[in-house]
Scaffold this motif. Structure first.
Motif, mmCIF file in Angstrom:
data_model
loop_
_atom_site.group_PDB
_atom_site.id
_atom_site.type_symbol
_atom_site.label_atom_id
_atom_site.label_comp_id
_atom_site.label_asym_id
_atom_site.label_seq_id
_atom_site.Cartn_x
_atom_site.Cartn_y
_atom_site.Cartn_z
ATOM 1 N N LEU A 77 -102.088 -20.769 -59.722
ATOM 2 C CA LEU A 77 -103.255 -21.731 -59.964
ATOM 3 C C LEU A 77 -103.161 -22.257 -58.944
ATOM 4 C CD1 LEU A 77 -103.238 -21.335 -63.723
ATOM 5 C CD2 LEU A 77 -104.476 -19.756 -61.378
ATOM 6 N N GLU A 78 -104.332 -22.761 -58.136
ATOM 7 C CA GLU A 78 -104.098 -23.554 -57.207
ATOM 8 C C GLU A 78 -105.683 -24.201 -57.205
ATOM 9 O OE1 GLU A 78 -102.548 -23.627 -53.122
ATOM 10 O OE2 GLU A 78 -103.026 -21.366 -53.852
ATOM 11 N N LEU A 79 -105.666 -25.265 -57.135
ATOM 12 C CA LEU A 79 -106.954 -26.949 -57.976
ATOM 13 C C LEU A 79 -107.187 -27.595 -56.272
ATOM 14 C CD1 LEU A 79 -109.545 -26.686 -59.279
ATOM 15 C CD2 LEU A 79 -107.807 -28.725 -59.864
ATOM 16 N N LEU A 80 -107.991 -27.473 -55.707
ATOM 17 C CA LEU A 80 -108.295 -28.034 -54.405
ATOM 18 C C LEU A 80 -109.702 -29.668 -54.751
ATOM 19 C CD1 LEU A 80 -106.856 -28.583 -51.825
ATOM 20 C CD2 LEU A 80 -109.035 -26.629 -50.896
ATOM 21 N N TYR A 81 -109.140 -30.920 -54.314
ATOM 22 C CA TYR A 81 -110.625 -31.765 -54.865
ATOM 23 C C TYR A 81 -109.697 -32.825 -54.026
ATOM 24 C CZ TYR A 81 -113.918 -33.450 -56.918
ATOM 25 O OH TYR A 81 -115.498 -34.667 -57.264
ATOM 26 N N PHE A 82 -110.620 -33.693 -53.825
ATOM 27 C CA PHE A 82 -110.038 -35.293 -53.423
ATOM 28 C C PHE A 82 -109.197 -35.960 -54.124
ATOM 29 C CE2 PHE A 82 -114.205 -33.527 -52.067
ATOM 30 C CZ PHE A 82 -113.895 -33.889 -50.573
ATOM 31 N N ASN A 83 -108.488 -37.111 -53.994
ATOM 32 C CA ASN A 83 -107.216 -38.042 -54.885
ATOM 33 C C ASN A 83 -108.123 -39.028 -56.264
ATOM 34 O OD1 ASN A 83 -105.263 -38.626 -55.759
ATOM 35 N ND2 ASN A 83 -104.796 -40.539 -54.525
ATOM 36 N N MET A 84 -109.802 -38.170 -56.407
ATOM 37 C CA MET A 84 -110.175 -38.705 -57.578
ATOM 38 C C MET A 84 -110.748 -37.548 -58.957
ATOM 39 S SD MET A 84 -113.867 -39.268 -54.914
ATOM 40 C CE MET A 84 -113.882 -38.394 -54.897
ATOM 41 N N ARG A 85 -110.900 -38.016 -59.819
ATOM 42 C CA ARG A 85 -111.174 -37.161 -61.012
ATOM 43 C C ARG A 85 -112.438 -36.901 -60.490
ATOM 44 N NH1 ARG A 85 -110.106 -42.163 -65.087
ATOM 45 N NH2 ARG A 85 -108.301 -42.935 -63.618
ATOM 46 N N GLY A 86 -113.575 -37.046 -60.798
ATOM 47 C CA GLY A 86 -114.785 -36.458 -59.885
ATOM 48 C C GLY A 86 -114.563 -34.965 -60.602
ATOM 49 N N ARG A 87 -115.453 -34.258 -59.893
ATOM 50 C CA ARG A 87 -115.639 -32.912 -60.619
ATOM 51 C C ARG A 87 -114.624 -31.880 -60.600
ATOM 52 N NH1 ARG A 87 -120.997 -32.510 -59.431
ATOM 53 N NH2 ARG A 87 -121.996 -34.118 -57.998
ATOM 54 N N ALA A 88 -113.033 -32.865 -60.122
ATOM 55 C CA ALA A 88 -111.988 -31.255 -60.554
ATOM 56 C C ALA A 88 -111.580 -31.946 -61.695
ATOM 57 C CB ALA A 88 -110.800 -31.756 -59.344
ATOM 58 N N PRO A 135 -97.895 -51.975 -57.353
ATOM 59 C CA PRO A 135 -97.740 -52.987 -55.350
ATOM 60 C C PRO A 135 -98.458 -51.628 -54.275
ATOM 61 C CG PRO A 135 -96.489 -53.960 -56.614
ATOM 62 C CD PRO A 135 -97.055 -52.669 -57.050
ATOM 63 N N GLY A 136 -99.345 -52.377 -53.549
ATOM 64 C CA GLY A 136 -99.508 -51.748 -52.476
ATOM 65 C C GLY A 136 -100.113 -50.311 -52.200
ATOM 66 N N GLU A 137 -100.449 -49.981 -53.273
ATOM 67 C CA GLU A 137 -101.705 -48.583 -53.641
ATOM 68 C C GLU A 137 -102.784 -48.974 -53.504
ATOM 69 O OE1 GLU A 137 -101.641 -45.583 -56.915
ATOM 70 O OE2 GLU A 137 -100.590 -46.939 -57.593
ATOM 71 N N VAL A 138 -102.518 -47.455 -52.216
ATOM 72 C CA VAL A 138 -104.413 -47.780 -51.624
ATOM 73 C C VAL A 138 -104.899 -46.081 -52.620
ATOM 74 C CG1 VAL A 138 -103.330 -48.406 -49.458
ATOM 75 C CG2 VAL A 138 -102.814 -46.430 -49.648
ATOM 76 N N PHE A 139 -106.348 -45.786 -51.933
ATOM 77 C CA PHE A 139 -106.682 -44.761 -52.344
ATOM 78 C C PHE A 139 -107.512 -44.298 -50.581
ATOM 79 C CE2 PHE A 139 -111.632 -42.959 -52.658
ATOM 80 C CZ PHE A 139 -110.525 -41.901 -53.556
ATOM 81 N N GLU A 140 -106.209 -42.944 -50.381
ATOM 82 C CA GLU A 140 -106.918 -42.301 -49.284
ATOM 83 C C GLU A 140 -107.405 -41.587 -49.828
ATOM 84 O OE1 GLU A 140 -102.505 -41.789 -47.232
ATOM 85 O OE2 GLU A 140 -102.382 -40.889 -49.572
ATOM 86 N N ASN A 141 -108.293 -41.042 -48.586
ATOM 87 C CA ASN A 141 -109.782 -40.604 -49.147
ATOM 88 C C ASN A 141 -110.577 -40.587 -47.391
ATOM 89 O OD1 ASN A 141 -112.137 -42.154 -48.379
ATOM 90 N ND2 ASN A 141 -110.633 -43.628 -49.099
ATOM 91 N N PRO A 142 -110.936 -39.203 -47.601
ATOM 92 C CA PRO A 142 -111.746 -38.389 -46.033
ATOM 93 C C PRO A 142 -112.967 -38.886 -45.163
ATOM 94 C CG PRO A 142 -112.193 -37.258 -47.718
ATOM 95 C CD PRO A 142 -111.181 -38.525 -48.654
#
Ligand SMILES: N[C@@H](CCC(=O)N[C@@H](CS)C(=O)NCC(=O)O)C(=O)O
Length: 237
Positions: free
Chosen positions: A7-18, A222-229
């Motif tokens: 099973l694989e779920l593909l989304y962005f690094n967000m909660r959103g629709r996934a 500390p230093g954590e970032v939100f990587e997104n397209p």
């Protein structure tokens, strides 16, 4: 779904629709690969290959499905969380659509200037109106689960909506006692608590006009970032 399929779920690094699907897979204890598209290059390559040019996408072996609500229902059906009669399934769909309508409205509001400048009118108006109806539904169905006598995909969807209110509209959520209590009960279920505490849950709810909606309760390193397209990485702290 064949239980032995990968099973694989593909989304962005967000909660959103996934997120509702992540929660449901967690509840049914289905191991799955939680792939998250984090940069513009990957997204640029992937988007033209997707059936509707958008995410989430779910794979169960060779079976591929897009559209978040179809994915959620599919997982529920695969794990025998849906009733067999058409009439009973329609009752699940009724709650499903009512919740998604409120969620879409909240997400649309996040793209308006008022989301940051003046959320009160929305909170006391449209949002409270949706919540009154949703709370009445929950109470009509016994107050424990949204539909039926045991947990389902609908409870996962409801939690995702209510959890965003916990983060950004806490006084509104606490004024709806049954919704507030449902939210607390759901997140204290052992598998959900373990997931929340694991650090695997995305810190960002979704994107908004002002940038990512960052969970104020998240344990950010500390230093954590939100990587997104869509933007340069956004600092989370
Ligand atoms: N109706 C679709 C909507 C999917 C959707 O709009 N996904 C957004 C992320 S929440 C997306 O892929 N946006 C990127 C883009 O369209 O370029 C669903 O529920 O899955």
């Amino acid at each position: 779904m064949r239980r032995e399929s990968k099973l694989e779920l593909l989304y962005f690094n967000m909660r959103g629709r996934a997120e509702a699907a992540r929660l449901l897979l967690t509840i049914v204890d289905a191991p799955f690969e939680d792939h998250r598209v984090r940069n513009m290059q990957h997204w640029g390559e992937l988007k033209p290959q997707l059936p509707f040019g958008s995410l989430p996408l779910f794979r169960s072996g060779s079976f591929v499905l897009s559209q978040s609500h179809a994915i959620l229902r599919y997982i529920a059906g695969s794990y025998e969380l849906l009733p067999s009669s058409f009439e009973s399934q329609s009752v699940y769909d009724e709650a499903h659509l009512a919740l998604s309508e409120a969620q879409e409205d909240l997400w649309q509001f996040a793209w308006r200037k008022d989301y940051v400048a003046n959320p009160k009118a929305y909170a006391e108006g449209r949002l409270s109106h949706f919540l009154e109806n949703l709370q009445s539904h929950l109470i009509r169905h016994g107050g424990e689960c949204w539909v039926g006598n045991s947990i389902s995909h609908i409870d996962c969807l409801a939690y995702v909506l209510l959890d965003e209110l916990r983060a950004f509209f806490p006084t509104v959520l606490s004024s709806f006692t049954s919704l507030y209590e449902f939210h607390a009960r759901f997140e204290n279920r052992p598998p959900i608590r373990t997931y929340i505490d694991s650090g695997r849950r995305p810190v960002v709810f979704g994107m908004a006009l002002h940038g990512p909606k960052i969970d104020p309760a998240a344990n950010v390193q500390p230093g954590e970032v939100f990587e997104n397209p869509w933007t340069e990485p956004v600092p989370l702290a």
